[in-house]
Design a protein around this motif. Structure first.
Motif, mmCIF file in Angstrom:
data_model
loop_
_atom_site.group_PDB
_atom_site.id
_atom_site.type_symbol
_atom_site.label_atom_id
_atom_site.label_comp_id
_atom_site.label_asym_id
_atom_site.label_seq_id
_atom_site.Cartn_x
_atom_site.Cartn_y
_atom_site.Cartn_z
ATOM 1 N N GLN A 123 0.825 -1.199 0.000
ATOM 2 C CA GLN A 123 0.000 0.000 0.000
ATOM 3 C C GLN A 123 0.867 1.261 0.000
ATOM 4 O OE1 GLN A 123 -2.831 0.133 3.183
ATOM 5 N NE2 GLN A 123 -3.213 2.305 2.891
ATOM 6 N N PRO A 124 0.831 2.042 -1.095
ATOM 7 C CA PRO A 124 1.657 3.254 -1.156
ATOM 8 C C PRO A 124 0.998 4.413 -0.408
ATOM 9 C CG PRO A 124 0.456 3.014 -3.195
ATOM 10 C CD PRO A 124 0.128 1.797 -2.353
ATOM 11 N N ARG A 125 1.824 5.352 0.025
ATOM 12 C CA ARG A 125 1.317 6.561 0.659
ATOM 13 C C ARG A 125 1.012 7.586 -0.431
ATOM 14 N NH1 ARG A 125 5.207 4.395 3.838
ATOM 15 N NH2 ARG A 125 6.879 5.457 2.720
ATOM 16 N N LYS A 126 0.036 8.432 -0.150
ATOM 17 C CA LYS A 126 -0.399 9.430 -1.127
ATOM 18 C C LYS A 126 0.764 10.332 -1.546
ATOM 19 C CE LYS A 126 -4.059 12.840 -1.777
ATOM 20 N NZ LYS A 126 -5.240 13.453 -1.171
ATOM 21 N N ALA A 127 1.586 10.757 -0.597
ATOM 22 C CA ALA A 127 2.715 11.637 -0.907
ATOM 23 C C ALA A 127 3.701 10.958 -1.849
ATOM 24 C CB ALA A 127 3.417 12.059 0.376
ATOM 25 N N ASP A 128 3.932 9.667 -1.662
ATOM 26 C CA ASP A 128 4.854 8.932 -2.539
ATOM 27 C C ASP A 128 4.307 8.838 -3.962
ATOM 28 O OD1 ASP A 128 6.612 8.567 -0.448
ATOM 29 O OD2 ASP A 128 5.900 6.544 0.016
ATOM 30 N N VAL A 129 2.990 8.621 -4.084
ATOM 31 C CA VAL A 129 2.378 8.531 -5.413
ATOM 32 C C VAL A 129 2.450 9.884 -6.112
ATOM 33 C CG1 VAL A 129 0.231 8.071 -6.668
ATOM 34 C CG2 VAL A 129 0.855 6.638 -4.723
#
Length: 137
Positions: A123-129
């Motif tokens: 599950q990626p973090r929004k900031a990373d995406v």
């Protein structure tokens, strides 16, 4: 005493592996094996975004997949020209094997031409995406 030493060593090794795995899960990164791979709208079952496409491989009973769907949907709604496409991994095993998808969720970031530029497993973090999209366009 030898049994206790072995038990402590196994617990230490398992803990180290768990911490490392937790830190790596969800990180968006470049993988050398993805260089040059291109996915078109016909393979994905949806139109590519004008700037980028977020492709999510999910499975039916995956709890992190639901959270990932929410995060990617929010990002696609905020960033103009970005599309989110979710693919059922079980229904597209040929594509899963071709792209070396080993667990769900796996997110691929595609540029406007459909080339894979980034990958996240877990599950990626929004900031990373958002950061990966900035690098992709």
């Amino acid at each position: 005493m030898t049994g206790l030493s072995v038990c402590v060593a196994v617990l230490a090794a398992a803990s180290a592996y768990g911490v490392l795995n937790k830190r790596r899960s969800g990180r968006v990164r470049v993988r050398g094996r993805d260089d040059g791979k291109r996915l078109g709208a016909d393979r994905l079952g949806g139109e590519l975004g004008e700037r980028a496409t977020l492709v999510q491989f999910s499975s039916a009973f995956c709890a992190p997949c639901r959270a990932t769907r929410r995060v990617l949907g929010e990002v696609a709604g905020v960033v103009p020209g970005v599309t989110h496409i979710e693919i059922d991994a079980e229904a597209h095993l040929d594509l899963v094997r071709e792209l070396d998808i080993l667990k769900t969720p796996t997110v691929l970031v595609l540029d406007a031409d459909g080339h894979i530029v980034r990958r996240a497993t877990g599950q990626p973090r929004k900031a990373d995406v958002l950061a990966a999209l900035g690098e992709a366009v």
